[in-house]
Write an enzyme that holds these catalytic residues in place. Structure first.
Site, short mmCIF file in Angstrom:
data_model
loop_
_atom_site.label_atom_id
_atom_site.label_comp_id
_atom_site.label_asym_id
_atom_site.label_seq_id
_atom_site.Cartn_x
_atom_site.Cartn_y
_atom_site.Cartn_z
N SER A 55 0.83 -1.20 0.00
CA SER A 55 0.00 0.00 0.00
C SER A 55 0.86 1.26 0.00
CB SER A 55 -0.91 0.02 1.23
OG SER A 55 -1.54 1.28 1.39
N GLU A 88 -16.95 -0.30 -0.85
CA GLU A 88 -16.98 -1.35 -1.86
C GLU A 88 -15.90 -2.41 -1.63
OE1 GLU A 88 -14.47 1.98 -3.78
OE2 GLU A 88 -16.07 1.75 -2.29
N HIS A 112 -19.21 4.14 9.15
CA HIS A 112 -20.40 4.29 8.30
C HIS A 112 -21.10 2.95 8.32
CE1 HIS A 112 -23.11 5.29 5.17
NE2 HIS A 112 -22.42 4.81 4.14
N GLY A 138 -12.57 13.10 6.75
CA GLY A 138 -11.49 12.85 7.70
C GLY A 138 -10.49 13.98 7.82
N ASP A 195 -27.17 9.38 5.52
CA ASP A 195 -25.86 9.73 4.98
C ASP A 195 -25.84 9.58 3.46
OD1 ASP A 195 -22.86 10.24 5.75
OD2 ASP A 195 -22.81 8.59 4.31
N GLU A 199 -25.51 12.71 0.73
CA GLU A 199 -24.45 12.73 -0.28
C GLU A 199 -25.01 12.86 -1.69
OE1 GLU A 199 -21.34 9.80 2.16
OE2 GLU A 199 -22.58 9.01 0.54
N GLU A 231 -19.22 33.12 -10.07
CA GLU A 231 -20.60 33.24 -9.60
C GLU A 231 -21.17 31.91 -9.11
OE1 GLU A 231 -22.37 35.83 -8.98
OE2 GLU A 231 -20.88 37.24 -9.75
N GLU A 235 -17.99 31.41 -5.26
CA GLU A 235 -18.76 32.08 -4.20
C GLU A 235 -19.61 31.11 -3.39
OE1 GLU A 235 -20.63 35.83 -4.89
OE2 GLU A 235 -19.32 36.29 -6.59
N SER A 256 -27.44 40.78 0.31
CA SER A 256 -28.27 41.94 0.00
C SER A 256 -29.75 41.56 -0.03
CB SER A 256 -27.87 42.51 -1.37
OG SER A 256 -28.25 41.62 -2.41
#
Length: 343
Positions: A55, A88, A112, A138, A195, A199, A231, A235, A256
């Site tokens: 890994s 998975e 989860h 995380g 959850d 998502e 835009e 933002e 505004s």
């Protein structure tokens, strides 16, 4: 809409001694894995990280001062085994490397409820099973812990043969920073289904689709893509920060009157009856297990649809424009939440 009463715990409710003398095995060193491992280590607990041989994350975890062993060895050594590999990959990792290391009295944990709730993983009846689910990626779990704060977390118990699983889970949640912000008691079903829905409909799927559609609408109308980017994407953070700080009304107080009037009268036209109908369909697919089965089948097939859609997203004009515009703001590279060389 009625309000349901929730049990919420804080550091004062936790007993750190519940983790004393226990080896905590963290399986995986991705976004959640690195945060849990390092926060537990900084809280003074004994941690071992389990990773597959070869890994790429091994070097990162070792450089952070953590002990790293093969996944099968970590599962064998851990009194508490927290599985933080992708959903998975979890069933095959469990069967191959974890199941053999579990024995009566151990604690098997997840962040989860997907694999447990949809029965992709079925732990032995004599093993304690709990969930501690941070309500943040995380990298934010680690960032907030490092500055003395924390993120809210969800806690649930699936199996409790020892009779103390909730207390152990609460001590774990406190050790990674959850007790600073609040740990909410829930169920595997409620955490998993809400959850996934959040998502898909709002946080990832809904938000990115809305941003992209707005960007495309302006560009197709002949406006410069740079203006469309600012835009519709740039933002977004400014608005979300105001909502995060004090809710929707806090944002409406800050913008505004023109913006608020547009919000109140045009927003429901964008997210109207059709969008709500689709949301209900998404939720039904989650509740029935249809989405979970689809995702596991996609993984088993080599993720062809996933890879195609991901590649298309990377090539979208909004990404090319954004990369150029972010280059004008070098301060964005400082103190990044996500540093792929370390986490």
């Amino acid at each position: 809409m009625s309000e349901a009463k929730l049990d919420i715990y804080y550091d004062r409710d936790a007993e750190p001694k519940r983790l004393q003398g226990k080896t905590i095995a963290i399986l995986g060193y991705g976004s959640q894995g690195h945060a849990h491992a390092l926060n537990l280590k900084d809280s003074g607990h004994q941690v071992v990280v389990g990773l597959r041989p070869g890994s790429a994350a091994r070097a990162k975890a070792t450089a952070a001062g953590l002990e790293v062993v093969d996944t099968v060895e970590a599962a064998r050594r851990g009194d508490i085994v927290m599985m933080l590999v992708p959903d998975e990959l979890a069933p095959e990792t469990y069967e191959k490397d974890v199941a053999g290391g579990l024995r009566a009295g151990k604690y098997f944990a997840v962040a989860h409820g997907f694999s447990i709730h949809f029965k992709k993983i079925i732990p032995p009846a004599d093993v304690n099973v709990f969930m501690v689910a941070p309500k943040a990626p995380g990298h934010l779990v680690r960032h907030e812990f490092g500055r003395g704060a924390g993120v809210p977390m969800l806690l649930a118990v699936h199996q409790d043969p020892a009779g103390d699983t909730r207390q152990v889970a609460l001590a774990y949640a406190s050790a990674i920073g959850g007790g600073r912000a609040g740990v909410i008691r829930t169920t595997f079903k409620d955490e998993t289904e809400t959850d996934l829905f959040g998502e898909q409909a709002v946080l990832c799927g809904g938000l990115t689709a809305l941003i992209t559609a707005g960007f495309e609408t302006l560009v197709e109308a002949g406006y410069p893509p740079e203006m469309a980017y600012f835009e519709c994407l740039h933002e977004t953070k400014l608005i979300v920060d105001l909502i995060y700080e004090g809710g929707i009304q806090n944002m409406r107080y800050s913008v505004s009157n023109t913006a608020e009037y547009g919000d109140l009268t045009r927003g429901p036209r964008v997210i109207g009856a059709e969008a709500r109908r689709v949301m209900k369909t998404l939720l039904a697919d989650i509740q029935s297990g249809k989405f979970a089965d689809e995702w596991m089948a996609e993984h088993k097939a080599g993720k062809p649809n996933f890879k195609r859609l991901e590649a298309a997203g990377k090539e979208h004009l909004i990404e090319r424009v954004g990369e150029r515009l972010r280059g004008m703001m070098p301060w964005l590279k400082g103190n990044r939440l996500v540093d792929r060389s370390r986490n």
